[in-house]
Design an enzyme around this catalytic site. Sequence first.
Site, PDB file in Angstrom:
ATOM      1  N   GLU A 310       0.818  -1.212   0.000  1.00  9.01           N
ATOM      2  CA  GLU A 310       0.000   0.000   0.000  1.00  9.01           C
ATOM      3  C   GLU A 310       0.857   1.270   0.000  1.00  9.01           C
ATOM      4  OE1 GLU A 310      -2.727  -0.602   3.303  1.00  9.01           O
ATOM      5  OE2 GLU A 310      -4.051  -1.759   1.991  1.00  9.01           O
ATOM      6  N   ASP A 389      -8.739  -8.681   3.959  1.00  7.79           N
ATOM      7  CA  ASP A 389      -8.479  -7.555   4.859  1.00  7.79           C
ATOM      8  C   ASP A 389      -9.626  -7.354   5.859  1.00  7.79           C
ATOM      9  OD1 ASP A 389      -7.409  -5.333   6.010  1.00  7.79           O
ATOM     10  OD2 ASP A 389      -7.661  -4.013   4.286  1.00  7.79           O
ATOM     11  N   GLU A 417     -12.977  -1.871  11.707  1.00  7.09           N
ATOM     12  CA  GLU A 417     -12.831  -1.143  10.449  1.00  7.09           C
ATOM     13  C   GLU A 417     -13.907  -1.491   9.416  1.00  7.09           C
ATOM     14  OE1 GLU A 417      -9.002  -1.679   8.660  1.00  7.09           O
ATOM     15  OE2 GLU A 417      -9.607  -0.712   6.794  1.00  7.09           O
TER      16      GLU A 417
HETATM   17  C1  GCU Z   1      -6.224  -1.811   5.770  1.00  4.19           C
HETATM   18  C2  GCU Z   1      -6.511  -0.453   6.305  1.00  4.19           C
HETATM   19  C3  GCU Z   1      -5.324   0.456   6.220  1.00  4.19           C
HETATM   20  C4  GCU Z   1      -4.143  -0.227   6.889  1.00  4.19           C
HETATM   21  C5  GCU Z   1      -3.907  -1.573   6.262  1.00  4.19           C
HETATM   22  C6  GCU Z   1      -2.835  -2.381   6.964  1.00  4.19           C
HETATM   23  O1  GCU Z   1      -6.063  -1.771   4.386  1.00  4.19           O
HETATM   24  O2  GCU Z   1      -7.587   0.105   5.626  1.00  4.19           O
HETATM   25  O3  GCU Z   1      -5.651   1.652   6.837  1.00  4.19           O
HETATM   26  O4  GCU Z   1      -3.024   0.554   6.783  1.00  4.19           O
HETATM   27  O5  GCU Z   1      -5.082  -2.332   6.344  1.00  4.19           O
HETATM   28  O6  GCU Z   1      -3.191  -3.283   7.705  1.00  4.19           O
HETATM   29  O7  GCU Z   1      -1.668  -2.137   6.766  1.00  4.19           O
END
Ligand code: GCU
Length: 843
Positions: A310, A389, A417
Site C-alpha cells: 500500500e 483484509d 474497520e
Molecule cells: C487496511 C486499512 C489500512 C491499513 C492496512 C494495513 O487496508 O484500511 O488503513 O493501513 O489495512 O493493515 O496495513
Amino acid sequence: MCRHRLARTVLLIAVCLCLNALSPLRLFAETGYEAWLRYAPLDDSTRQKYASLPASVTILGDSPVLHSAQEELIRGVRGMLGRTLGAAKGEPKESAFVLGTVGNVPGLRSRSDIGADGFWLTSGRINGFDCIIVAGNNERGVLYGVFALLSKIAHGENLASLDEVQQPYAPIRWVNQWDNLDGRIERGYAGRSIFFDNGSVRTDLSRVRDYARLLASIGLNGCTINNVNADPKVLADDFLPQLARVADALRPWGIQMAISVQFSSPKTMGGLDTFDPLDPRVIDWWRKKAEQIYQQIPDFGGFVVKADSEGQLGPSAYGRTPADAANVIARALKQHGGVVFYRAFVYNHHLDWRDPKNDRAKAAYENFHPLDGKFDDNVIIQIKHGPIDFQVREPVSPLFSGLEKTNQAIELQVTQEYTGQQRHLCFLAPMWEEVLDFDLRIANHSTPVKEVISGRTFRRPIGGFVAVVNVGMDKNWLGHPLAMANLYAYGRLAWDPNLSAPTIVDEWTRLTFGSDPLVVKTISDMQLNSWHVYESYTGPLGAGTLTDILESHYGPGVEASERNGWGQWHRADHDGIGMDRTVATGTGFVAQYPSVVAKMYESLASTPEELLLFFHHVPYTHVLRSSKTVIQHIYDSHYEGAEHAQQFVEQWKSLRGHIDDVRYAATLARLEYQAGHAIVWRDAICNWFLRTSGIADTKGRVGHYPDRVEAEAMQLHGYEPVEVSPPETASQGKAVQCPPSAQKCTAIFQFKGPAGWYVLDVQYFDQNNGESKFQVRVGDQLVDEWTANDHLPATKIGGDSSTRRRIPGLALRPGDQIRIDGVPDQAERAPLDYVEIRSEDRR
Ligand code: GCU
C-alpha cells in the site's frame, strides 16, 4: 403535630430505602472508563463469604510490576469488599496475601509446570500464618495471578481450597495501535491518540498507564504504539527520549513497547543514500539505531514492519526479499532480546482487474511461503486472519499452513474497520473462535490455526496473537459502550483460545454491568448474535463487506470494490456474483490450502455456504441448501438483518433501570442509530442487486416503500432536488438539499392516512462538514427539533451520512400538514431523503 412528624419520618425512610436500593447503580459515574475493572461493591451475602480473608498484602520483591500487583489487589478488595488491605513488603508477619515469584515464596514447593507468565494461586501456612499465595513464574505472572484472583472475587467464587495453575497459550500476546504522531488514529473510531498529540508524545500519559493496566488485566504483554504506515520521525534521535517515557508508563503493567518503522528509514531519515538490506552501511545503521534505543529503553520489544505494501517502500526496491528485510533488522535487535514483526500484508494494489486469474487473496502465500525457513528466529510473520483484509467474513489465510519453519502470529482487529466502526454492535469473538479453531489439516493431521500460530504445531520458539485495537481519548476507550467486549475477548482468547465466546461474554458482562440475570442474559444474547446480524445486512454468503472500500470502509458501496486495482472484487454483474478461486476454472487460490481443505473449497457442493461467494461465481438463480435462490437470499438476509438490528433496540430497552442511566442512554443511542443505518444498508444493497440482476424480490419489498414520502416529492421552498451517487444510497436515488445561497429551506406534505398514533422517521444526511438544524411541525405545532452533529465519516450525501430521526407517539389526522425546516451549516446543506410514517399499531 406528632402525626405530621411521623409522616415525615416515614417519607424520609422511604426515600432512603429507595435511594439505597438504587445505590449500587448510582454510586459510580459510569462512563465506561473502568471497563471490566469496576470492582463494584458486592452484595452483603457475597461479602460475608470473604469475611475471613487476610487483612494485608505483602510483596516478595521491590519491582514496579510487583507494586502494581499489590496496589491492584488493594484497590480491587477495597472496591468489592469495602476493606483496605494493609500493604507490606517481605515475608508475612501476619495472615496475608503473599505475592511473589515461585522461587521466592518461602516453603512453596517448586513446580516445573508453570511456564513464562503463568501463575499459581494457592493457600498455605507461611511463618505460621495462613496465607493466600499468588506465585508467578515471573513477575508478570504474579500480576496476572492477582487479576485472576480479583476476578474470582468479583464472580463470588470460593477461595477456601484455592489451588489453580494458569498459563498463557502463547508467548506473543500483543496489541497494535495505529496512532499517528499528530494525534489522529488510522482506522480509529474513538477519538484521538492517547499516546501522541501534535507531533510529540503527550505530556500527560495517565491514560496510557490506565490502558496498560486494562491490557495486563487480560494477560496481554506488548503494545506497538504507532501506525504501521509509520512516520520515519519515530526513529529520530530526539524522539527516542519521548518513546522512553511511553515505555516507562507501560512497564509497571508488564507491557513491552514496540514501534512500527518504515523500512526505508536508513534513507528517509538516516542520512544514507540507500535502504538496501544487504548493504553493509544499512546493516550498520540498523545495528546502531537498535543500540541507541536499548540504551534508553532496555526492555524495548522490537519493530513492526509494513513494507512493499500500500505504498510503503520495501526490499523489492532492490530486488531483495522480505526475508532479507526482516533479517537485517532482526539481527540488529537480537543481542538485545528484541523481535521483528514482519507483516504478511504484502500485495500489489494495482492489479489488473480484467485478468480473471489475478487474485489479491493469493499474495501473502505467494510472497512468504517460498521463504519459509529463511527468516531468523527472532522474526515473527504477522498474518491477518483472512487473505483479504478484515472483512465481515473470510476463510482463514492459507499462509498459516505455509510456514512450518518460521514463527507466526495471527493479526486480528478489535477496531471494527469493516464491521461497523463501533457504531454498529459487532462482537467478534464468535468469528475469532471459528478462525482459531479452523482445522487446516496440514499433512492430513488435526492442525487448528490456534496451534499453528502459537508455535505448538511446528515447535517454534515464539508465536501467538496480535490485535489492532485503536483505543482513543473517548472516555469509554472504544466509543460504543458494548465494543470493549471485543478487547476483553481478544485478551481472553490470546490467553486461552479454548475459551468459548459465550463464556467470555458472560464474564465480560458480569464484570462490566453486574450480575443481574436479565442484564447478563440480554447483553450476552445481543453480543453473541451481533456478528451474524451485521454480516446479514452488509455482506452475506462470503461476498466480503459490500462497503465503500476506497474511502470510509463504512456504509454501503457495492461497486467501490470493482473495476480497480485493489483486488477486493466480488465480481457481481448482470448474471451472477462471486470470485471463482477454484483451481479448475478460477484463480487457483484454493490450491494454497492443504489438500483436504482445498478439496472442500474446490467444490461448490462442499463449500460452506457462508463462504460460497468467496470461492465461487454463481448465477443469481443458483439454489442454496435452503431452497432459496442466491438473489432471494440476498434480499431476505438484508431484511432479516435490519429487523434484528431493530430488535437489539427493544432488547436493550428491557434493561432500563437495571443498569446505570449514563451507559444505558449512550448504548441506546448507538443501537437506535444502528437500526436506522441497517435500513440504509438493506435498501442500498437490495436496490443495487435488483437494478443489476433485474430479478424481483418474490416478497415484493425491494423498491416498494408504501409508507414513504420522498423529500423530492414534497412541496419544496428553497430545497432543491439532487441526484445521489451511487444512486442506491438514497431512496429512489434522489434527495433534497439547500442551495449555497439559502439560509433556511422547507419541505411540506400532507398526511393522507386515517387518524391515529404514528411513528415518523425522518431520513436525512449528517455530514461531518457542517451542523445543520432541523425542525418538524405538524400544523403549527413544533413536534421535534435536532442538530445533525453525529460526526459520521462523510463529507457528502450518501450511505455513510444517511441517518434517521425517529419521532414516536405522534397523533396525526387526515389532511394534517407536516413541515420540515432545515437550516444548513457550512458545506452541509440540511439534506433530506424521505419521511416514513407508520402506524404505532403495526410496530
Ligand atoms: C487496511 C486499512 C489500512 C491499513 C492496512 C494495513 O487496508 O484500511 O488503513 O493501513 O489495512 O493493515 O496495513
